[in-house]
Write a protein that holds these residues in place. Structure first.
Motif, mmCIF file in Angstrom:
data_model
loop_
_atom_site.group_PDB
_atom_site.id
_atom_site.type_symbol
_atom_site.label_atom_id
_atom_site.label_comp_id
_atom_site.label_asym_id
_atom_site.label_seq_id
_atom_site.Cartn_x
_atom_site.Cartn_y
_atom_site.Cartn_z
ATOM 1 N N SER A 50 0.836 -1.199 0.000
ATOM 2 C CA SER A 50 0.000 0.000 0.000
ATOM 3 C C SER A 50 0.875 1.254 0.000
ATOM 4 N N LEU A 51 0.313 2.331 -0.526
ATOM 5 C CA LEU A 51 1.061 3.571 -0.657
ATOM 6 C C LEU A 51 1.129 4.330 0.662
ATOM 7 N N ARG A 52 2.285 4.937 0.900
ATOM 8 C CA ARG A 52 2.466 5.809 2.040
ATOM 9 C C ARG A 52 2.021 7.228 1.649
ATOM 10 N N PRO A 53 2.105 8.216 2.540
ATOM 11 C CA PRO A 53 1.615 9.556 2.217
ATOM 12 C C PRO A 53 2.372 10.195 1.043
ATOM 13 N N THR A 54 1.652 10.918 0.213
ATOM 14 C CA THR A 54 2.287 11.608 -0.911
ATOM 15 C C THR A 54 3.241 12.699 -0.433
ATOM 16 N N ILE A 101 7.225 13.755 -1.754
ATOM 17 C CA ILE A 101 7.773 15.066 -2.110
ATOM 18 C C ILE A 101 8.998 15.383 -1.263
ATOM 19 N N ARG A 102 8.962 15.029 -0.003
ATOM 20 C CA ARG A 102 10.132 15.272 0.851
ATOM 21 C C ARG A 102 11.312 14.412 0.393
ATOM 22 N N ASN A 103 11.044 13.166 0.037
ATOM 23 C CA ASN A 103 12.118 12.310 -0.483
ATOM 24 C C ASN A 103 12.721 12.897 -1.751
ATOM 25 N N LEU A 104 11.863 13.436 -2.612
ATOM 26 C CA LEU A 104 12.341 14.046 -3.855
ATOM 27 C C LEU A 104 13.234 15.238 -3.552
ATOM 28 N N PHE A 105 12.814 16.087 -2.645
ATOM 29 C CA PHE A 105 13.641 17.235 -2.253
ATOM 30 C C PHE A 105 14.988 16.771 -1.712
ATOM 31 N N ASP A 106 14.977 15.795 -0.830
ATOM 32 C CA ASP A 106 16.226 15.287 -0.255
ATOM 33 C C ASP A 106 17.135 14.699 -1.335
ATOM 34 N N ALA A 107 16.539 14.046 -2.332
ATOM 35 C CA ALA A 107 17.338 13.459 -3.411
ATOM 36 C C ALA A 107 18.010 14.537 -4.248
ATOM 37 N N ILE A 108 17.317 15.644 -4.491
ATOM 38 C CA ILE A 108 17.922 16.733 -5.269
ATOM 39 C C ILE A 108 19.102 17.329 -4.507
ATOM 40 N N LEU A 131 -1.512 9.334 -7.448
ATOM 41 C CA LEU A 131 -1.119 8.996 -6.080
ATOM 42 C C LEU A 131 0.288 8.405 -6.026
ATOM 43 N N ASP A 132 0.673 7.630 -7.036
ATOM 44 C CA ASP A 132 1.998 7.027 -7.000
ATOM 45 C C ASP A 132 3.081 7.934 -7.556
ATOM 46 N N MET A 133 2.697 8.973 -8.326
ATOM 47 C CA MET A 133 3.658 9.949 -8.843
ATOM 48 C C MET A 133 3.076 11.346 -8.631
ATOM 49 N N PRO A 134 3.256 11.923 -7.432
ATOM 50 C CA PRO A 134 2.517 13.124 -7.050
ATOM 51 C C PRO A 134 3.252 14.456 -7.244
ATOM 52 N N ALA A 135 4.336 14.477 -8.034
ATOM 53 C CA ALA A 135 5.042 15.749 -8.243
ATOM 54 C C ALA A 135 4.252 16.594 -9.235
#
Length: 348
Positions: free
Chosen positions: A18-22, A26-33, A52-56
């Protein structure tokens, strides 16, 4: 050769799938950048999806945040779906991020292979081509303006006219680098060439070297329209993951690939994904750049021989890839693949 990554924001998954919060995505994406900047990667693109699975869903917002937290990396959209957005606002958002970054922000303008933005924002798919053509023209008009008071004049049929109104802020270096995104169509290659825009090919299936004729068509179209010089550039976006070994990379990427294709299959009526299809694409000459640093470097340089591209960037975080594997892949791309690519290109 610039190396980079791109992401649509990958929502993490719980052990039961199941999916975790969107918001976590976004926070993971920021940290990756931020991690990509620290590792020395050249470029990071934030794509636009509304699922829901790609929320950017707002690349400009993510890039603005990252602009203030990074120092060297180029930041761009990968891509902004301008057909269903307002080019004035897209430009303003990215020019704002550009100011924050000190001049490191780009826009990649796309039509969108996924069409969820059309019902979301109230557009008709029958207007697909007209929307893109006119809104790209408006975006170029704004970007290329040399008016000292930032006034823009434009007329079209898909949004209200702009009659001598200011569009601010202006980019740090006068204009934002503006790319045209395509999944590999000949008309898009011709369009980019005629307009004198750099082009970004999204290669997600087949043999990447088969895109070489399109890159040549693009360059011929640019030359015929009188466009030469540094703005006639080609970049390649692809799926991939780097790990210490090929086996690790394959086993890390496959579960997310399966999840992604299951979700896309539900939307587009595709059959259930098969592992043999994944394996075929994960080995040369397939489209996926999955493996250890040596193999990935060699494959990037081999594609450069066919396409002459100046940037190669990978979507690594798909279908719930664990964040630690994403961050390791970014680090390996920057610190292991990039120097290998540079050595191989120099040897050529």
């Amino acid at each position: 050769m610039e190396l980079g990554a791109y992401s649509f924001g990958d929502t993490p998954r719980n052990p039961d799938g199941s999916l975790r919060p969107t918001a976590e995505a976004i926070r993971n994406l920021f940290d990756a950048i931020v991690a990509a900047d620290e590792a020395g990667l050249d470029y990071f693109g934030v794509g636009e999806h509304h699922t829901l699975d790609m929320p950017a869903s707002s690349p400009g917002a993510v890039i603005s945040a990252a602009a203030g937290a990074t120092r060297q990396i180029k930041l761009g959209s990968g891509a902004s779906i301008i057909s269903t957005d307002d080019p004035v606002r897209v430009f303003q958002q990215f020019a704002t991020a550009d100011a924050i970054s000190g001049g490191r922000v780009e826009i990649t303008a796309g039509r969108g292979s996924s069409v969820e933005t059309f019902p979301l924002f109230g557009y008709d798919l029958q207007d697909y081509d007209r929307l893109y053509a006119e809104k790209l023209d408006l975006l170029m008009t704004i970007n290329q303006s040399q008016d000292s008071k930032a006034r823009i004049t434009w007329a079209g049929s898909v949004r209200p006219n702009v009659d001598g109104l200011a569009v601010v802020p202006r980019p740090v270096n006068g204009q934002l680098p503006l790319w045209l995104a395509t999944g590999g169509s000949a008309p898009s290659s011709v369009r980019a060439g005629k307009l004198g825009l750099p082009i970004s090919y999204g290669i997600i299936g087949g043999a990447p070297e088969n895109f070489a004729p399109l890159a040549e068509l693009y360059r011929r179209s640019a030359a015929a329209a009188g466009h030469t010089g540094a703005n006639i550039r080609v970049s390649v976006a692809a799926l991939g993951l780097i790990a210490p070994t090929k086996e690790e990379a394959m086993e890390r990427f496959y579960p997310g690939w399966y999840n992604l294709n299951m979700e896309m299959g539900k939307l587009r009526g595709w059959p259930a994904p098969q592992r043999r299809a994944f394996v075929a694409q994960a080995h040369a000459p397939g489209a996926y750049y999955i493996g250890a640093p040596d193999e990935i470097a060699e494959r990037i340089v081999d594609l450069h021989r066919h396409m002459g591209h100046m940037r190669h960037f990978l979507q690594m975080d798909v279908g719930g890839l664990p964040q630690e594997h994403f961050l390791e892949s970014i680090r390996l791309l920057a610190t292991e693949v990039k120097p290998r690519v540079e050595r191989l290109l120099k040897a050529k």
